[in-house]
Motif scaffolding. Structure first.
Motif, short mmCIF file in Angstrom:
data_model
loop_
_atom_site.label_atom_id
_atom_site.label_comp_id
_atom_site.label_asym_id
_atom_site.label_seq_id
_atom_site.Cartn_x
_atom_site.Cartn_y
_atom_site.Cartn_z
N LEU A 65 0.84 -1.20 0.00
CA LEU A 65 0.00 0.00 0.00
C LEU A 65 0.87 1.26 0.00
N ALA A 66 1.96 1.21 0.77
CA ALA A 66 2.89 2.35 0.80
C ALA A 66 3.46 2.61 -0.58
N ILE A 67 3.83 1.54 -1.28
CA ILE A 67 4.36 1.69 -2.64
C ILE A 67 3.30 2.26 -3.58
N SER A 68 2.09 1.71 -3.49
CA SER A 68 1.00 2.18 -4.34
C SER A 68 0.70 3.65 -4.09
N ASN A 69 0.62 4.03 -2.82
CA ASN A 69 0.32 5.43 -2.48
C ASN A 69 1.46 6.36 -2.86
N GLY A 160 10.34 1.60 -10.61
CA GLY A 160 9.62 0.69 -9.72
C GLY A 160 10.28 0.65 -8.35
N GLN A 161 9.60 0.07 -7.39
CA GLN A 161 10.12 -0.07 -6.04
C GLN A 161 10.47 -1.53 -5.76
N VAL A 162 11.43 -1.73 -4.86
CA VAL A 162 11.86 -3.09 -4.51
C VAL A 162 11.36 -3.43 -3.12
N TYR A 163 10.44 -4.40 -3.07
CA TYR A 163 9.96 -4.92 -1.79
C TYR A 163 10.74 -6.19 -1.49
N VAL A 164 11.50 -6.18 -0.41
CA VAL A 164 12.22 -7.39 0.02
C VAL A 164 11.46 -8.01 1.18
N ASP A 165 10.91 -9.19 0.93
CA ASP A 165 10.19 -9.93 1.97
C ASP A 165 11.17 -10.24 3.10
N GLY A 166 10.84 -9.81 4.31
CA GLY A 166 11.76 -9.97 5.45
C GLY A 166 11.65 -11.29 6.17
N ALA A 167 10.99 -12.28 5.55
CA ALA A 167 10.78 -13.56 6.21
C ALA A 167 12.10 -14.23 6.59
N ASN A 168 13.14 -14.00 5.78
CA ASN A 168 14.41 -14.70 6.00
C ASN A 168 15.50 -13.75 6.50
N LEU A 169 15.10 -12.80 7.32
CA LEU A 169 16.03 -11.79 7.82
C LEU A 169 17.10 -12.40 8.73
N ASN A 170 16.83 -13.57 9.29
CA ASN A 170 17.83 -14.18 10.17
C ASN A 170 19.03 -14.72 9.38
N GLY A 206 4.23 -8.08 12.45
CA GLY A 206 4.92 -7.96 11.16
C GLY A 206 5.18 -6.53 10.80
N PRO A 207 5.98 -5.81 11.60
CA PRO A 207 6.22 -4.39 11.32
C PRO A 207 6.69 -4.16 9.90
N VAL A 208 6.33 -3.01 9.36
CA VAL A 208 6.75 -2.67 8.00
C VAL A 208 7.82 -1.58 8.11
N ALA A 209 8.96 -1.83 7.45
CA ALA A 209 10.11 -0.93 7.50
C ALA A 209 10.35 -0.33 6.13
N VAL A 210 10.64 0.97 6.09
CA VAL A 210 10.75 1.66 4.80
C VAL A 210 11.96 2.58 4.74
N ALA A 211 12.42 2.82 3.51
CA ALA A 211 13.41 3.85 3.25
C ALA A 211 12.75 5.22 3.41
N LYS A 212 13.55 6.25 3.49
CA LYS A 212 13.07 7.60 3.84
C LYS A 212 11.94 8.09 2.94
N HIS A 213 12.02 7.82 1.65
CA HIS A 213 11.03 8.39 0.72
C HIS A 213 9.65 7.76 0.88
N LEU A 214 9.56 6.60 1.55
CA LEU A 214 8.27 5.95 1.75
C LEU A 214 7.68 6.21 3.14
N LYS A 215 8.42 6.90 3.99
CA LYS A 215 7.95 7.15 5.36
C LYS A 215 6.56 7.81 5.41
N PRO A 216 6.25 8.80 4.54
CA PRO A 216 4.92 9.44 4.61
C PRO A 216 3.77 8.49 4.29
N PHE A 217 4.08 7.29 3.81
CA PHE A 217 3.02 6.38 3.36
C PHE A 217 2.88 5.15 4.27
N LEU A 218 3.49 5.22 5.45
CA LEU A 218 3.31 4.17 6.44
C LEU A 218 1.88 4.21 6.99
N PRO A 219 1.40 3.12 7.59
CA PRO A 219 0.04 3.12 8.15
C PRO A 219 -0.18 4.27 9.13
#
Length: 295
Positions: A65-69, A160-170, A206-219
């Protein structure tokens, strides 16, 4: 999950706080949440985090949603395609469709990595309309996408934007910063990498983490503005955040880095031992796996 991490969630100062309690009555709780945001930003390299999503799947939804907005704010209303590799977890295409995007699947090669030729073809066919790629790094196939830098550059080249699924962050914490290789947004499964118990029907975070340019579009705060909210409360399942906070504070930066190293080492030990009897399906070019493997 260490008992010492679990104890704080039994304390009434955390467990009996109403989600809509006045902020001046929960200053300690807010301090913990703010500190945890700073720590997780340091762990990942991102700029800001929202704890509102109650699960990894909801974090995916919030991130998309952040990317779309973001695209809509720049009058790029045509950007509605999400590219997703065939190696993805099933929640990825489901979240993209929920966020109003059209999903196009990218093939994988014989090593389990994204097929760059197919990705290039899909970009040529849909370039102007691509909103994002949703990629898991390392992938659910149990391999590091060795062309991740090139993949991110290809997506950014068509805005386009790159969404990296954080499931495997460990397999990453302490060793690399996600935005450094081109990531714009991720969800973090605190019930995986940061030790909140997994399963049993929840609750998850499942917190959502963003780069600076997407901060205004967080929930947004659901009390003040429910248009951008993805959950009923501003900080989601805040009652279990003390688990991750305690784990991180006890581990320290060196401990977190070692945990990542041991996860990868252990997976490769298991893969090597099993391989003569249960061949490992995907390996990297040097015969190694990431933090998990498929047999």
């Amino acid at each position: 999950n260490a008992t010492s991490e679990m104890i704080p969630i039994t304390w009434p100062e955390f467990s009996k706080i109403h989600p809509y309690a006045p902020s001046d009555q929960v200053r300690g709780y807010l301090d913990l949440i703010n500190d945890l945001e700073k720590i997780l930003c340091e762990c990942t390299g991102y700029s800001s985090i929202s704890f509102q999503p109650n699960a990894g799947s909801q974090g995916e939804f919030a991130g998309l949603l952040a990317i779309s907005n973001y695209h809509n704010s720049r009058k790029k209303f045509n950007k509605n395609i999400c590219l997703i590799p065939s190696s993805a977890h099933g929640t990825n295409p489901a979240s993209a469709i929920m966020a109003g995007m059209k999903v196009i699947i990218i093939k994988c090669d014989k090593l389990g990595n994204v097929d760059l030729g197919d990705l290039k073809l899909k970009i040529e066919e849909n370039g102007d309309n691509i909103a994002a790629i949703m990629i898991t790094y390392p992938s659910t196939h149990g391999v590091f996408e060795e062309d991740i830098l090139e993949i991110c550059k290809m997506i950014h080249s068509v805005d386009g934007q790159v969404y990296v699924d954080g499931a495997n962050l460990n397999a990453l914490v302490g060793h690399c910063s996600l935005p450094d290789f081109g990531a714009d947004v991720s969800h973090l499964n605190l019930h995986k990498t940061f030790c909140i118990p997994h399963g049993g029907g929840g609750p998850g975070v499942g917190p959502v983490a963003v780069a600076k340019h997407l901060k205004p579009f967080l929930p947004t705060n659901p009390i003040e503005d429910n248009i951008g909210a993805v959950s009923a409360t501003n900080f989601g399942s805040a009652g279990i955040l003390p688990i991750s906070y305690s784990y991180i504070m006890m581990m320290g930066s060196n401990g977190l880095k070692k945990a990542t190293s041991v996860a990868i080492l252990s997976a490769n030990y298991i893969a090597k031992k099993l391989d003569p009897f249960f061949p490992v399906l995907y390996k990297g070019k040097k015969g190694k796996v990431a933090h998990e493997c498929i047999i």
